[in-house]
Design a protein around this motif. Structure first.
Motif, mmCIF file in Angstrom:
data_model
loop_
_atom_site.group_PDB
_atom_site.id
_atom_site.type_symbol
_atom_site.label_atom_id
_atom_site.label_comp_id
_atom_site.label_asym_id
_atom_site.label_seq_id
_atom_site.Cartn_x
_atom_site.Cartn_y
_atom_site.Cartn_z
ATOM 1 N N UNK A 1 3.479 6.567 4.393
ATOM 2 C CA UNK A 1 3.813 5.175 4.700
ATOM 3 C C UNK A 1 3.692 4.385 3.400
ATOM 4 N N UNK A 2 4.770 3.695 3.031
ATOM 5 C CA UNK A 2 4.786 2.896 1.809
ATOM 6 C C UNK A 2 5.145 1.460 2.169
ATOM 7 N N UNK A 3 4.292 0.522 1.800
ATOM 8 C CA UNK A 3 4.554 -0.900 2.058
ATOM 9 C C UNK A 3 4.695 -1.607 0.714
ATOM 10 N N UNK A 4 5.850 -2.240 0.507
ATOM 11 C CA UNK A 4 6.178 -2.883 -0.762
ATOM 12 C C UNK A 4 6.570 -4.330 -0.513
ATOM 13 N N UNK B 1 0.828 -1.205 0.000
ATOM 14 C CA UNK B 1 0.000 0.000 0.000
ATOM 15 C C UNK B 1 0.862 1.254 0.000
ATOM 16 N N UNK B 2 0.263 2.332 -0.464
ATOM 17 C CA UNK B 2 0.827 3.669 -0.320
ATOM 18 C C UNK B 2 -0.206 4.470 0.455
ATOM 19 N N UNK B 3 0.122 4.843 1.670
ATOM 20 C CA UNK B 3 -0.868 5.442 2.543
ATOM 21 C C UNK B 3 -0.210 6.497 3.440
ATOM 22 N N UNK C 1 -2.934 3.360 10.230
ATOM 23 C CA UNK C 1 -2.742 3.752 8.843
ATOM 24 C C UNK C 1 -4.083 4.108 8.200
ATOM 25 N N UNK C 2 -4.042 4.983 7.204
ATOM 26 C CA UNK C 2 -5.261 5.453 6.548
ATOM 27 C C UNK C 2 -5.841 4.438 5.567
ATOM 28 N N UNK C 3 -5.112 3.396 5.265
ATOM 29 C CA UNK C 3 -5.533 2.415 4.252
ATOM 30 C C UNK C 3 -6.853 1.764 4.646
ATOM 31 N N UNK C 4 -7.796 1.715 3.700
ATOM 32 C CA UNK C 4 -9.061 1.006 3.916
ATOM 33 C C UNK C 4 -9.838 1.554 5.095
ATOM 34 N N UNK C 5 -10.244 0.648 5.976
ATOM 35 C CA UNK C 5 -11.054 1.053 7.132
ATOM 36 C C UNK C 5 -10.214 1.431 8.340
ATOM 37 N N UNK C 6 -8.903 1.548 8.138
ATOM 38 C CA UNK C 6 -8.040 1.947 9.245
ATOM 39 C C UNK C 6 -7.688 0.819 10.191
ATOM 40 N N UNK C 7 -7.921 -0.423 9.755
ATOM 41 C CA UNK C 7 -7.670 -1.558 10.652
ATOM 42 C C UNK C 7 -6.208 -1.970 10.683
ATOM 43 N N UNK C 8 -5.391 -1.461 9.752
ATOM 44 C CA UNK C 8 -3.978 -1.823 9.745
ATOM 45 C C UNK C 8 -3.191 -0.886 10.650
ATOM 46 N N UNK C 9 -2.370 -1.493 11.492
ATOM 47 C CA UNK C 9 -1.589 -0.754 12.486
ATOM 48 C C UNK C 9 -0.126 -1.126 12.399
ATOM 49 N N UNK C 10 0.721 -0.195 12.781
ATOM 50 C CA UNK C 10 2.110 -0.486 13.138
ATOM 51 C C UNK C 10 2.133 -0.389 14.653
ATOM 52 N N UNK C 11 2.468 -1.477 15.328
ATOM 53 C CA UNK C 11 2.293 -1.472 16.785
ATOM 54 C C UNK C 11 3.396 -2.270 17.473
#
Length: 298
Positions: A226-229, A129-131, A179-189
């Motif tokens: 935030x960029x995830x590749x 993602x790019x978020x 993270x802003x991606x989708x419904x916001x359920x993805x976290x860095x924690x």
């Protein structure tokens, strides 16, 4: 083997130190230096990876054939603290799933901080993602989704509560970056367990050592990029004339598939096809998948 590994990891004390590298100012992408570790009695891969703040799978990639639980005392291990920077804009947070590494590029363009991360397991993969950073949450509570509660009950016969409040039993640890991606359920924690960093064990979020997430939490701001590749192969033509390739093991897509084939992107194929490249060296690097930059210049 995974159950044995997780049991052993739980006994290792938390220690983490940021790996900070100077970014080349001449256009090069190679940072850091390879280190050697002489195995002492009682060492095993998880204690060594904690010492250098690298992931356990990184250490296994760079030292194939070595027993991660019983490395021979006196033997020398390669510590993969040299790498090519990912081929994306060096801005904010960059996570390369294939490396199980998080890169943080503060403003100024002179330094990069690199941390090992845990990512989504097979079936619950962390997406590319790019978020942006949506929010910073200290002492987060955790609301496990219904699908995860159902899966946990079927596997372990235990039920997750609908909400896990902040505290020592919370698997998100003390800090979370939403993270802003989708419904916001993805976290860095963070984590309340001393295992899973540098491995594929999460339900899709990105997991850091407690000390690392606390540091990162205090650096990032709202709307930071935030960029995830998933960059399995990285290449670079360095200013000094070296032609470098860094190859990681591709992420398995199923539990039964332990021999994933590397899909070479067009730019990687073009890089390897240059007249200045030794094809045999390039092929050896692609097969070895050591996670360490290799010079494949003729």
């Amino acid at each position: 083997m995974m159950r044995i590994l997780l049991f052993i990891l739980a006994a290792v004390p938390l220690v983490s130190f940021a790996n900070v590298y100077h970014i080349p100012q001449d256009g090069g992408r190679l940072v850091g230096k390879i280190q050697e570790h002489v195995v002492a009695k009682g060492d095993y891969f998880q204690t060594i990876s904690k010492q250098y703040n690298i992931g356990i799978l990184e250490l296994m990639e760079s030292n194939p054939g070595v027993d991660p639980f019983l490395p021979t005392p006196g033997s020398r291990l390669l510590i993969p603290t040299q790498m090519l920077l990912p081929d994306v804009p060096h801005n904010g947070i960059v996570i390369n799933l294939a490396e199980l590494r998080l890169y943080y590029f503060p403003k100024g363009g002179k330094l990069v901080h690199v941390f090992p991360v845990g990512i989504g397991r097979i079936g619950r993969e962390t997406p590319e993602m790019v978020t942006k950073v949506k929010s910073r949450i200290p002492n987060p509570s955790w609301t496990p989704p219904a699908s995860l509660r159902k899966e946990h009950f079927e596997l372990h016969g235990e039920r997750y509560p609908p909400v896990v409040p902040a505290g020592p039993d919370n698997p998100l640890g003390k800090f979370a970056i939403q993270l802003s991606h989708g419904d916001g359920s993805y976290l860095i924690h963070g984590t309340n367990k001393d295992f899973g960093i540098g491995m594929r064990v999460s339900a899709g979020c990105i997991r850091l050592n407690p000390n690392d997430i606390e540091w990162l939490f205090n650096q990032v701001k709202y709307k930071d990029p935030v960029t995830i590749i998933n960059q399995t192969v990285k290449v670079s033509s360095e200013p000094n004339g070296d032609h470098l390739i860094e190859v990681h093991s591709p992420l398995s897509k199923s539990h039964s598939d332990n021999n994933e084939v590397i899909e070479l992107k067009r730019e990687v194929v073009a890089f390897i096809g240059q007249d200045a490249i030794d094809y045999t060296k390039a092929n050896d690097a692609l097969l070895a998948q050591s996670g360490i930059p290799v010079n494949i210049k003729k």
